[in-house]
Design a protein around this motif. Structure first.
Motif, PDB file in Angstrom:
ATOM      1  N   LYS A 127      86.745 105.106 -81.260  1.00 51.99           N
ATOM      2  CA  LYS A 127      86.032 103.820 -81.166  1.00 51.99           C
ATOM      3  C   LYS A 127      84.519 104.030 -81.288  1.00 51.99           C
ATOM      4  O   LYS A 127      83.823 103.205 -81.884  1.00 51.99           O
ATOM      5  CB  LYS A 127      86.367 103.139 -79.840  1.00 51.99           C
ATOM      6  CG  LYS A 127      87.830 102.718 -79.729  1.00 51.99           C
ATOM      7  CD  LYS A 127      88.160 102.223 -78.328  1.00 51.99           C
ATOM      8  CE  LYS A 127      89.645 101.895 -78.201  1.00 51.99           C
ATOM      9  NZ  LYS A 127      90.024 101.524 -76.810  1.00 51.99           N
ATOM     10  N   ILE A 128      84.032 105.106 -80.703  1.00 50.70           N
ATOM     11  CA  ILE A 128      82.609 105.447 -80.818  1.00 50.70           C
ATOM     12  C   ILE A 128      82.312 106.005 -82.205  1.00 50.70           C
ATOM     13  O   ILE A 128      81.317 105.658 -82.854  1.00 50.70           O
ATOM     14  CB  ILE A 128      82.214 106.477 -79.741  1.00 50.70           C
ATOM     15  CG1 ILE A 128      82.494 105.961 -78.326  1.00 50.70           C
ATOM     16  CG2 ILE A 128      80.757 106.885 -79.904  1.00 50.70           C
ATOM     17  CD1 ILE A 128      81.586 104.887 -77.828  1.00 50.70           C
ATOM     18  N   ALA A 129      83.201 106.897 -82.675  1.00 48.95           N
ATOM     19  CA  ALA A 129      82.964 107.597 -83.939  1.00 48.95           C
ATOM     20  C   ALA A 129      82.938 106.647 -85.132  1.00 48.95           C
ATOM     21  O   ALA A 129      82.128 106.823 -86.054  1.00 48.95           O
ATOM     22  CB  ALA A 129      84.031 108.670 -84.141  1.00 48.95           C
ATOM     23  N   ASP A 130      83.811 105.653 -85.138  1.00 52.15           N
ATOM     24  CA  ASP A 130      83.848 104.729 -86.278  1.00 52.15           C
ATOM     25  C   ASP A 130      82.504 104.015 -86.437  1.00 52.15           C
ATOM     26  O   ASP A 130      82.023 103.833 -87.565  1.00 52.15           O
ATOM     27  CB  ASP A 130      84.965 103.696 -86.076  1.00 52.15           C
ATOM     28  CG  ASP A 130      86.353 104.296 -86.274  1.00 52.15           C
ATOM     29  OD1 ASP A 130      86.447 105.390 -86.849  1.00 52.15           O
ATOM     30  OD2 ASP A 130      87.336 103.664 -85.832  1.00 52.15           O
ATOM     31  N   ALA A 131      81.908 103.636 -85.328  1.00 53.19           N
ATOM     32  CA  ALA A 131      80.601 102.969 -85.390  1.00 53.19           C
ATOM     33  C   ALA A 131      79.499 103.960 -85.754  1.00 53.19           C
ATOM     34  O   ALA A 131      78.604 103.657 -86.559  1.00 53.19           O
ATOM     35  CB  ALA A 131      80.297 102.297 -84.057  1.00 53.19           C
ATOM     36  N   CYS A 132      79.549 105.158 -85.165  1.00 48.79           N
ATOM     37  CA  CYS A 132      78.506 106.151 -85.432  1.00 48.79           C
ATOM     38  C   CYS A 132      78.560 106.655 -86.874  1.00 48.79           C
ATOM     39  O   CYS A 132      77.522 106.983 -87.458  1.00 48.79           O
ATOM     40  CB  CYS A 132      78.628 107.312 -84.455  1.00 48.79           C
ATOM     41  SG  CYS A 132      78.125 106.883 -82.766  1.00 48.79           S
ATOM     42  N   GLU A 133      79.739 106.695 -87.445  1.00 53.51           N
ATOM     43  CA  GLU A 133      79.843 107.102 -88.849  1.00 53.51           C
ATOM     44  C   GLU A 133      79.110 106.108 -89.744  1.00 53.51           C
ATOM     45  O   GLU A 133      78.434 106.495 -90.706  1.00 53.51           O
ATOM     46  CB  GLU A 133      81.304 107.194 -89.265  1.00 53.51           C
ATOM     47  CG  GLU A 133      81.493 107.723 -90.681  1.00 53.51           C
ATOM     48  CD  GLU A 133      82.936 108.016 -91.014  1.00 53.51           C
ATOM     49  OE1 GLU A 133      83.180 108.733 -92.000  1.00 53.51           O
ATOM     50  OE2 GLU A 133      83.836 107.522 -90.281  1.00 53.51           O
ATOM     51  N   ILE A 134      79.196 104.826 -89.410  1.00 49.91           N
ATOM     52  CA  ILE A 134      78.450 103.811 -90.162  1.00 49.91           C
ATOM     53  C   ILE A 134      76.952 104.011 -89.970  1.00 49.91           C
ATOM     54  O   ILE A 134      76.162 103.935 -90.927  1.00 49.91           O
ATOM     55  CB  ILE A 134      78.899 102.403 -89.722  1.00 49.91           C
ATOM     56  CG1 ILE A 134      80.352 102.165 -90.154  1.00 49.91           C
ATOM     57  CG2 ILE A 134      77.988 101.326 -90.315  1.00 49.91           C
ATOM     58  CD1 ILE A 134      80.970 100.899 -89.595  1.00 49.91           C
TER      59      ILE A 134
END
Length: 443
Positions: free
Chosen positions: A49-56
């Motif tokens: 959940k954190i990674a998907d946003a941080c990848e953006i």
């Protein structure tokens, strides 16, 4: 500077602090260039959940940086230069028990202090040692910057069980306080201060603070802290949670005990435990506050970024403690000899304290890590407190190492905030049950 670029792993990628760390790394990418950014967490769902946003975030602001999020240690720890460790073994469910069980018995319930801190420490030791082992196996030349709590107990464990590892135990609390000091005296931030400080983690004092021209700032700071603690208020403290407002303000009461120094805020738990307990709600502790506010906001913002497929208008901001971590990485990478605090073996840094104590003191950081600076002798008041608390931390690690119930009972009984051994045993027996899936079986 040279043309090197670095690979950084955030161990504990599912933490609510991770987006702030990522933004800080991206904001400072010119002075600390990245080629790869990795996340590692044993809780893949939370991390994702954190990674998907941080990848953006990464793709929009630094598309040249490779981004990886994984639960596989080999994938995570292979080809990294720096590991930023921020794990929480047992997550908030166990933190809640660390806080609520002592409070049931009229004792401070806090994640790094007293029985709660000891309980958390015994959970953290194997987790952090495991990270060190992964790093040494897959990237033996890397450095680990560990700010997993409780840093004092973790630091004692790494000193004892991984003495040759390239791990630096650090804490952001003095950093945040020094930023407040800079605000009080009208300077930009903590990097405009020159200081002397000594103690244990969450258990220390500033003896001197100057500006870079040598002006003594202690008189102005003492006058301010005597009236306000470290509370700034206004726009500076907009959004500061109620529990932290109380902590910053209460520094004035701790300061009153020794007006020759300036204290770390966490000393309130040791100096005024009765008052802290009286103002605590045993049914709604700091964990509940974090879950209701920071955790809700962070995961909500991550979901919004993913849904909108853009982070251009994100509410996330750089973290103060992450700026300190970037400073450390830069100092090591480029051998800058910058003066920063770290938790290291005393070895004479505070001359009248146990040489094996893990003290928090200023160090000069370069390619070979920290070089401790001498802080002279601890005053009688500080020496007594440090000696007692250092023994608590050593006994806690002894208990983990030998699986000793008695050593753990001694550690909790010796803690300044626990009234007697009977109460210590009552708390310990409840903590043993609560931590059955995390602690070694005690005998």
């Amino acid at each position: 500077m040279d043309d090197r670029k670095f690979s950084v792993l955030i161990a504990g990628g599912g933490s609510t602090y991770t987006p702030g760390i990522v933004l800080t790394l991206l904001d400072h990418i010119e002075r600390f260039p990245l080629r790869k950014l990795k996340f590692f967490d044993i809780d893949g769902d939370r991390q994702q959940k954190i990674a998907d946003a941080c990848e953006i975030l990464v793709k929009e602001r630094a598309p040249e940086v490779e981004f990886v999020a994984t639960t596989d240690p080999e994938t995570a720890f292979t080809d990294v230069d720096f590991v930023m460790a921020q794990i929480r073994v047992g997550k908030y469910a166990m933190r809640s028990l660390d806080e609520k069980i002592p409070l049931k018995h009229g004792v401070v319930g806090q994640e790094t202090t007293g029985p709660g801190g000891i309980a958390y420490g015994l959970r953290s030791i194997p987790g952090v040692l495991g990270l060190v082992d992964y790093m040494e196996k897959y990237s033996p030349d890397a450095w680990m910057l560990n700010y997993s709590n409780p840093a004092a107990i973790v630091a004692e464990a790494t000193r004892r069980f991984r003495p040759n590892s390239k791990i630096i135990n650090i804490c952001d609390m003095p950093i945040g306080i020094m930023d407040r000091m800079a605000e009080v005296v009208g300077l930009k931030d903590r990097n405009d201060l020159v200081y002397r400080y000594y103690g244990l983690n969450h258990f220390g004092w500033w003896t001197n603070v100057w500006d870079k021209k040598g002006k003594d700032l202690m008189p102005q700071l003492k006058e301010y802290v005597a009236k306000n603690g470290y509370w700034i208020g206004g726009e500076y403290d907009k959004g500061t949670e109620a529990s932290w407002e109380s902590t910053f303000k209460m520094a004035k009461d701790v300061y009153a005990l020794d007006p020759t120094t300036l204290p770390n805020t966490y000393l309130k738990y040791y100096m005024y435990p009765t008052q802290v307990v009286e103002h605590s709600d045993p049914n709604y502790t700091r964990t509940d506050e974090v879950e209701a506010h920071r955790q809700k906001l962070v995961f909500g913002e991550c979901a919004r970024i993913v849904e909108n497929k853009t982070a251009e208008d994100t509410q996330f901001k750089s973290d103060d403690h992450a700026t300190y971590i970037v400073d450390l990485c830069t100092a090591i990478a480029y051998d800058t000899k910058q003066r920063m605090l770290a938790i290291i073996p005393n070895d004479g840094a505070v001359s009248n304290i146990d040489p094996e104590a893990m003290v928090e003191v200023p160090c000069l950081f370069g390619a070979n890590g920290p070089e401790r600076l001498s802080m002279g002798k601890a005053a009688t008041f500080q020496k007594g407190l440090i000696t007692e608390q250092n023994c608590v931390e050593k006994l806690a690690v002894d208990a983990w190492e030998t699986h000793s119930y008695t050593k753990l009972w001694e550690a909790i009984s010796l803690s300044k905030i626990v009234p007697d051994a009977k109460v210590a045993k009552e708390i310990l027996d409840e903590l043993v049950v609560a931590n059955k899936d995390y602690w070694p079986e005690l005998k």
